[in-house]
Scaffold this motif. Structure first.
Motif, short mmCIF file in Angstrom:
data_model
loop_
_atom_site.label_atom_id
_atom_site.label_comp_id
_atom_site.label_asym_id
_atom_site.label_seq_id
_atom_site.Cartn_x
_atom_site.Cartn_y
_atom_site.Cartn_z
N TRP A 50 28.44 -22.32 7.67
CA TRP A 50 28.18 -20.14 7.06
C TRP A 50 27.74 -20.39 8.43
CZ3 TRP A 50 23.74 -22.51 4.51
CH2 TRP A 50 24.06 -22.95 2.74
N ASP A 51 27.29 -20.64 9.86
CA ASP A 51 27.66 -19.43 10.74
C ASP A 51 29.17 -18.95 11.44
OD1 ASP A 51 25.07 -19.59 11.18
OD2 ASP A 51 25.15 -21.70 12.23
N GLU A 52 30.37 -19.93 11.52
CA GLU A 52 31.28 -18.90 11.65
C GLU A 52 31.58 -17.53 11.06
OE1 GLU A 52 33.01 -20.43 13.93
OE2 GLU A 52 32.36 -22.42 14.11
N LEU A 53 30.79 -17.41 9.72
CA LEU A 53 31.35 -16.56 8.87
C LEU A 53 30.64 -14.90 9.45
CD1 LEU A 53 31.22 -17.66 5.71
CD2 LEU A 53 33.00 -17.47 6.60
N PRO A 54 30.98 -14.02 10.03
CA PRO A 54 30.51 -12.85 10.58
C PRO A 54 29.31 -12.84 10.10
CG PRO A 54 33.02 -12.33 9.35
CD PRO A 54 33.04 -12.84 8.99
N ILE A 55 28.24 -12.60 10.58
CA ILE A 55 27.13 -11.72 10.33
C ILE A 55 26.82 -11.82 8.88
CG2 ILE A 55 26.41 -9.62 12.03
CD1 ILE A 55 24.35 -13.17 11.25
N GLN A 56 26.95 -10.31 8.75
CA GLN A 56 26.91 -10.11 7.06
C GLN A 56 27.63 -10.30 6.34
OE1 GLN A 56 29.42 -9.27 10.25
NE2 GLN A 56 30.93 -8.07 9.10
N GLN A 57 28.44 -11.68 6.54
CA GLN A 57 28.59 -12.08 5.45
C GLN A 57 28.24 -13.95 5.50
OE1 GLN A 57 33.17 -12.57 5.75
NE2 GLN A 57 32.99 -10.67 5.23
N GLN A 58 27.13 -14.08 5.81
CA GLN A 58 26.48 -15.35 5.94
C GLN A 58 25.38 -15.19 4.38
OE1 GLN A 58 25.52 -16.98 9.64
NE2 GLN A 58 27.05 -16.17 10.75
N PRO A 59 24.97 -16.73 4.25
CA PRO A 59 23.91 -16.19 3.29
C PRO A 59 22.60 -16.36 3.90
CG PRO A 59 25.13 -18.35 3.77
CD PRO A 59 26.14 -17.19 4.59
N VAL A 60 21.33 -15.60 3.08
CA VAL A 60 20.50 -15.87 3.96
C VAL A 60 20.20 -17.40 4.04
CG1 VAL A 60 17.41 -14.65 2.59
CG2 VAL A 60 19.30 -12.97 3.18
N LYS A 61 19.65 -17.86 4.93
CA LYS A 61 19.25 -19.36 4.93
C LYS A 61 18.42 -19.94 4.83
CE LYS A 61 23.17 -20.03 8.30
NZ LYS A 61 23.13 -18.64 8.94
N ASP A 62 16.94 -18.41 4.98
CA ASP A 62 15.29 -18.29 4.08
C ASP A 62 14.93 -18.21 2.97
OD1 ASP A 62 12.74 -18.98 4.25
OD2 ASP A 62 12.66 -17.06 5.73
N ALA A 63 16.00 -18.82 2.49
CA ALA A 63 15.95 -18.61 1.08
C ALA A 63 16.09 -20.43 -0.61
CB ALA A 63 17.47 -17.72 0.58
N LEU A 64 15.73 -19.41 -1.57
CA LEU A 64 15.29 -21.06 -2.36
C LEU A 64 16.79 -20.70 -3.51
CD1 LEU A 64 13.81 -22.68 -3.90
CD2 LEU A 64 12.74 -21.49 -5.34
N ALA A 65 17.43 -21.82 -3.40
CA ALA A 65 18.66 -21.33 -4.61
C ALA A 65 18.22 -22.52 -6.01
CB ALA A 65 20.15 -22.52 -3.48
N VAL A 66 18.39 -22.23 -6.50
CA VAL A 66 19.23 -22.43 -7.86
C VAL A 66 19.45 -23.49 -8.30
CG1 VAL A 66 15.97 -21.98 -8.49
CG2 VAL A 66 18.28 -20.74 -9.56
N ASP A 67 20.09 -24.13 -9.60
CA ASP A 67 20.96 -24.53 -10.59
C ASP A 67 20.88 -25.57 -11.34
OD1 ASP A 67 23.53 -24.70 -10.91
OD2 ASP A 67 24.61 -25.92 -9.24
N ALA A 68 21.16 -25.39 -12.56
CA ALA A 68 21.61 -26.47 -13.33
C ALA A 68 22.38 -27.39 -14.29
CB ALA A 68 20.65 -25.53 -14.45
N ALA A 69 22.15 -28.30 -14.38
CA ALA A 69 23.76 -28.66 -14.88
C ALA A 69 23.45 -29.43 -16.52
CB ALA A 69 24.06 -30.61 -13.87
N CYS A 70 25.10 -29.60 -17.15
CA CYS A 70 24.74 -29.98 -18.56
C CYS A 70 26.07 -31.37 -19.17
CB CYS A 70 24.87 -28.91 -19.31
SG CYS A 70 24.01 -29.38 -21.04
N SER A 71 25.66 -32.71 -19.24
CA SER A 71 26.90 -33.62 -19.67
C SER A 71 27.03 -32.99 -21.04
CB SER A 71 26.14 -34.74 -19.22
OG SER A 71 26.51 -34.61 -18.22
N GLY A 72 27.64 -31.92 -21.61
CA GLY A 72 28.21 -31.70 -22.54
C GLY A 72 27.68 -29.88 -22.60
N ASN A 73 27.81 -29.82 -24.42
CA ASN A 73 27.50 -28.42 -24.60
C ASN A 73 27.16 -28.05 -25.38
OD1 ASN A 73 27.03 -25.82 -24.32
ND2 ASN A 73 28.84 -25.65 -24.55
N PRO A 74 25.84 -28.34 -26.75
CA PRO A 74 25.28 -29.15 -26.04
C PRO A 74 24.80 -30.70 -25.32
CG PRO A 74 24.66 -28.76 -28.25
CD PRO A 74 25.50 -28.27 -28.16
N GLY A 75 24.03 -30.74 -24.42
CA GLY A 75 24.33 -32.34 -24.06
C GLY A 75 23.08 -32.21 -22.98
N LYS A 76 22.89 -33.58 -22.57
CA LYS A 76 21.46 -33.23 -21.65
C LYS A 76 21.52 -32.53 -20.15
CE LYS A 76 20.70 -38.02 -21.93
NZ LYS A 76 19.38 -37.90 -22.25
#
Length: 215
Positions: A73-99
């Motif tokens: 990320w540090d290679e990007l212009p400062i205005q295009q970099q993500p906030v590093k002091d942050a929490l990221a969340v995500d999900a995963a699902c095997s199938g729809n519906p699934g686990k």
């Protein structure tokens, strides 16, 4: 006397052309605007060669344990970099519906802060929603003001509506998921002030740090 600029080597695991590049400009041509680009810089050619021999997600997992950032990320212009002091969340699902499962990861260190599941007969959209509410509730409990990243526009919209707008049908197998949804909606109704929610720009930064690496 000006310091001599040290050379860098750039590994592109996923881009227009994969390989190892010796300049950021050359690397950028392969990853800029490429959906889900996977790349990183290295101080030596030997390190780049070793990394390129690995699967991207195996490399990311190993480097998270070492508290290093998986994306350049540090290679990007400062205005295009993500906030590093942050929490990221995500999900995963095997199938729809699934686990279905979800988790939260500290962007800077890569440390996993929470993980829930897997739960039977869920969907990815529900998981994204639950992950976001879980993250917001955790940060409020910690009295932390860091923002929360998600790559799901659906989750952001549902949070604004304080309602999980899923079409998933409740069954005996996924009753626990609907209990979690009810708790999440109740928390949203009772907590109007919560941390800033930011959209993770996958095309610019690669996969969100909380990604499960199963794509």
């Amino acid at each position: 006397m000006a310091k001599e600029k040290k050379p860098k080597y750039y590994v592109v695991w996923k881009g227009r052309e994969t390989g190892i590049y010796t300049s950021w400009d050359a690397c950028k041509k392969q990853v800029d605007g490429f959906d889900g680009a996977q790349y990183k810089s290295f101080p030596t050619q030997q390190a780049a060669n070793l990394a390129f021999q690995q699967n991207y997600f195996d490399f990311v997992a190993a480097n998270k344990q070492a508290n290093t950032l998986p994306i350049t990320w540090d290679e990007l212009p400062i205005q295009q970099q993500p906030v590093k002091d942050a929490l990221a969340v995500d999900a995963a699902c095997s199938g729809n519906p699934g686990k279905m499962e979800y988790r939260g990861v500290d962007v800077l260190s890569g440390a996993e802060l929470f993980r829930q599941g897997p739960f039977d007969e869920g969907t990815n959209n529900v998981g994204e929603f639950l992950a976001l509410v879980h993250g917001l509730a955790l940060l409020k409990k910690m009295n932390s003001h860091m923002p929360v990243y998600t790559d799901s526009m659906n989750a952001i919209a549902w949070i604004k509506q304080k309602k999980c707008k899923t079409k998933l049908e409740r069954t005996a197998n996924n009753a626990v998921i609907f209990d979690l949804i009810a708790r999440a909606e109740k928390w949203l109704m009772e907590n109007s002030n919560y941390n800033t929610i930011l959209k993770w720009e996958t095309k610019l930064w690669g996969e969100i740090p909380a990604d499960f690496g199963r794509k």
